[in-house]
Design a protein around this motif. Sequence first.
Motif, PDB file in Angstrom:
ATOM      1  N   THR A  48       0.864  -1.177   0.000  1.00 51.41           N
ATOM      2  CA  THR A  48       0.000   0.000   0.000  1.00 51.41           C
ATOM      3  C   THR A  48       0.897   1.223   0.000  1.00 51.41           C
ATOM      4  N   PRO A  49       1.045   1.915  -1.138  1.00 52.21           N
ATOM      5  CA  PRO A  49       1.940   3.067  -1.207  1.00 52.21           C
ATOM      6  C   PRO A  49       1.619   4.102  -0.127  1.00 52.21           C
ATOM      7  N   SER A  50       2.674   4.685   0.432  1.00 50.12           N
ATOM      8  CA  SER A  50       2.524   5.573   1.591  1.00 50.12           C
ATOM      9  C   SER A  50       2.242   7.025   1.219  1.00 50.12           C
ATOM     10  N   GLY A  51       2.430   7.379  -0.058  1.00 52.64           N
ATOM     11  CA  GLY A  51       2.224   8.764  -0.459  1.00 52.64           C
ATOM     12  C   GLY A  51       3.448   9.641  -0.277  1.00 52.64           C
ATOM     13  N   ILE A  52       4.568   9.043   0.116  1.00 49.92           N
ATOM     14  CA  ILE A  52       5.790   9.811   0.315  1.00 49.92           C
ATOM     15  C   ILE A  52       6.995   8.926   0.039  1.00 49.92           C
ATOM     16  N   CYS A  53       8.036   9.518  -0.523  1.00 50.58           N
ATOM     17  CA  CYS A  53       9.274   8.772  -0.779  1.00 50.58           C
ATOM     18  C   CYS A  53      10.435   9.754  -0.825  1.00 50.58           C
ATOM     19  N   ALA A  54      11.493   9.440  -0.109  1.00 48.87           N
ATOM     20  CA  ALA A  54      12.689  10.285  -0.091  1.00 48.87           C
ATOM     21  C   ALA A  54      13.893   9.493  -0.563  1.00 48.87           C
ATOM     22  N   ILE A  55      14.778  10.175  -1.285  1.00 50.80           N
ATOM     23  CA  ILE A  55      16.052   9.600  -1.703  1.00 50.80           C
ATOM     24  C   ILE A  55      17.140  10.108  -0.767  1.00 50.80           C
ATOM     25  N   TYR A  56      17.956   9.184  -0.267  1.00 46.35           N
ATOM     26  CA  TYR A  56      19.090   9.548   0.590  1.00 46.35           C
ATOM     27  C   TYR A  56      20.368   8.940   0.030  1.00 46.35           C
ATOM     28  N   ALA A  57      21.472   9.626   0.256  1.00 47.94           N
ATOM     29  CA  ALA A  57      22.784   9.069  -0.065  1.00 47.94           C
ATOM     30  C   ALA A  57      23.231   8.168   1.078  1.00 47.94           C
ATOM     31  N   LYS A  58      23.818   7.026   0.731  1.00 49.75           N
ATOM     32  CA  LYS A  58      24.389   6.162   1.755  1.00 49.75           C
ATOM     33  C   LYS A  58      25.584   6.886   2.389  1.00 49.75           C
ATOM     34  N   GLU A  59      25.703   6.766   3.695  1.00 52.12           N
ATOM     35  CA  GLU A  59      26.808   7.417   4.399  1.00 52.12           C
ATOM     36  C   GLU A  59      27.577   6.404   5.226  1.00 52.12           C
ATOM     37  N   LYS A  60      28.889   6.552   5.241  1.00 52.19           N
ATOM     38  CA  LYS A  60      29.724   5.708   6.085  1.00 52.19           C
ATOM     39  C   LYS A  60      30.002   6.441   7.390  1.00 52.19           C
ATOM     40  N   ARG A  61      29.810   5.746   8.490  1.00 56.66           N
ATOM     41  CA  ARG A  61      30.073   6.338   9.803  1.00 56.66           C
ATOM     42  C   ARG A  61      31.089   5.478  10.535  1.00 56.66           C
ATOM     43  N   SER A  62      32.088   6.109  11.104  1.00 54.62           N
ATOM     44  CA  SER A  62      33.102   5.362  11.843  1.00 54.62           C
ATOM     45  C   SER A  62      32.541   4.917  13.187  1.00 54.62           C
ATOM     46  N   HIS A  63      33.038   3.801  13.689  1.00 52.68           N
ATOM     47  CA  HIS A  63      32.564   3.260  14.957  1.00 52.68           C
ATOM     48  C   HIS A  63      33.082   4.061  16.139  1.00 52.68           C
ATOM     49  N   ASP A  64      32.237   4.182  17.157  1.00 53.03           N
ATOM     50  CA  ASP A  64      32.619   4.793  18.420  1.00 53.03           C
ATOM     51  C   ASP A  64      33.192   3.726  19.343  1.00 53.03           C
ATOM     52  N   LYS A  65      33.736   4.178  20.462  1.00 57.63           N
ATOM     53  CA  LYS A  65      34.133   3.222  21.493  1.00 57.63           C
ATOM     54  C   LYS A  65      32.876   2.580  22.064  1.00 57.63           C
ATOM     55  N   GLY A  66      33.022   1.362  22.529  1.00 55.00           N
ATOM     56  CA  GLY A  66      31.880   0.674  23.110  1.00 55.00           C
ATOM     57  C   GLY A  66      31.595  -0.621  22.385  1.00 55.00           C
ATOM     58  N   PRO A  67      30.535  -1.325  22.789  1.00 51.54           N
ATOM     59  CA  PRO A  67      30.207  -2.626  22.195  1.00 51.54           C
ATOM     60  C   PRO A  67      29.911  -2.540  20.700  1.00 51.54           C
ATOM     61  N   VAL A  68      30.143  -3.660  20.024  1.00 51.02           N
ATOM     62  CA  VAL A  68      29.830  -3.795  18.607  1.00 51.02           C
ATOM     63  C   VAL A  68      28.876  -4.973  18.446  1.00 51.02           C
ATOM     64  N   VAL A  69      27.877  -4.819  17.599  1.00 54.35           N
ATOM     65  CA  VAL A  69      26.950  -5.908  17.262  1.00 54.35           C
ATOM     66  C   VAL A  69      27.294  -6.405  15.861  1.00 54.35           C
ATOM     67  N   PHE A  70      27.558  -7.703  15.737  1.00 53.52           N
ATOM     68  CA  PHE A  70      27.884  -8.312  14.445  1.00 53.52           C
ATOM     69  C   PHE A  70      26.738  -9.243  14.047  1.00 53.52           C
ATOM     70  N   LEU A  71      26.159  -9.007  12.882  1.00 56.47           N
ATOM     71  CA  LEU A  71      25.056  -9.836  12.388  1.00 56.47           C
ATOM     72  C   LEU A  71      25.592 -10.814  11.349  1.00 56.47           C
ATOM     73  N   ASP A  72      25.403 -12.100  11.609  1.00 53.85           N
ATOM     74  CA  ASP A  72      25.982 -13.158  10.785  1.00 53.85           C
ATOM     75  C   ASP A  72      24.906 -13.949  10.055  1.00 53.85           C
ATOM     76  N   ASN A  73      24.875 -13.805   8.728  1.00 54.45           N
ATOM     77  CA  ASN A  73      24.053 -14.680   7.884  1.00 54.45           C
ATOM     78  C   ASN A  73      22.548 -14.573   8.163  1.00 54.45           C
ATOM     79  N   ILE A  74      22.098 -13.405   8.611  1.00 52.93           N
ATOM     80  CA  ILE A  74      20.665 -13.187   8.860  1.00 52.93           C
ATOM     81  C   ILE A  74      19.995 -12.809   7.539  1.00 52.93           C
ATOM     82  N   LYS A  75      19.068 -13.625   7.098  1.00 55.71           N
ATOM     83  CA  LYS A  75      18.499 -13.489   5.752  1.00 55.71           C
ATOM     84  C   LYS A  75      17.218 -12.667   5.704  1.00 55.71           C
ATOM     85  N   ASP A  76      16.531 -12.548   6.816  1.00 51.04           N
ATOM     86  CA  ASP A  76      15.252 -11.835   6.828  1.00 51.04           C
ATOM     87  C   ASP A  76      15.503 -10.338   7.039  1.00 51.04           C
TER      88      ASP A  76
END
Length: 254
Positions: free
Chosen positions: A94-122
């Motif tokens: 069901t189209p929402s009536g709105i759509c925005a285009i964004y540029a992909k951005e790379k962000r460097s990691h901060d100090k603290g925990p990291v979450v690694f997602l392995d082979n998650i297909k959904d």
Amino acid sequence: MQNFQFKKIESPENPRIKNLKKLGQKKFRKIENKFLVENFTTIKDAFDAGIQWEELFITGEILNKNKDFFDSIQDENIFLINERTNSHFSNLDTPSGICAIYAKEKRSHDKGPVVFLDNIKDPGNIGTILRSALAFGYKNIVIGNTCAELYNPKTIQASKDAIFKLNIYENGDISWLKKTNLPIYATSSHKGISLKRLTPEKSYCLVFGSETFGVRPEILSLAEKNIKIEMKNEMESLNVAISASIIFYELSER
């Protein structure tokens, strides 16, 4: 009232609409290094956080429902479209009536925990994990190179504005894990110590595996600890996104 007049696009054959249609495909998102968001709340939250779209497309209905927001904006990159044109490019049932285009951005990691997602297909699970990660203060995310695409429309819908507020690194692999100096805690449905018994380091890497097979053996072998959520015998396992939310909450409290 809105004095600034947004430009109208009424034909699906317009070059900008053709570009939206292309960006609905993974290969073009990769080529153009851009992605789409089709949710007003997500777009507004990103805007309020200082994250600007490249182009925005809205129907008259969305404009009228959100006059307070659009009345203050004078942007030549906002285009009025009709419902037929919206239906032509939308990735939603069901189209929402709105759509925005964004540029992909790379962000460097901060100090603290990291979450690694392995082979998650959904992609919906990935989006939900991102949303939960933001809610509980896990800002650094690595998306494994065998996971569903970060910018899949279903991932975007599920993640809401978390996609803009996290430090996300794509295409992580086992070599990344081998190089990290962080202790690795791999999640498991059956093996490992109870989550309640884990005393985490200040910084660590938390790995979540696929919905069907869990964390791959080659990654489990790198783990300092395997952890599991204690459950009643009636239930064999939890959805990975639900498991992640529970673990984020528990560990964020320590």
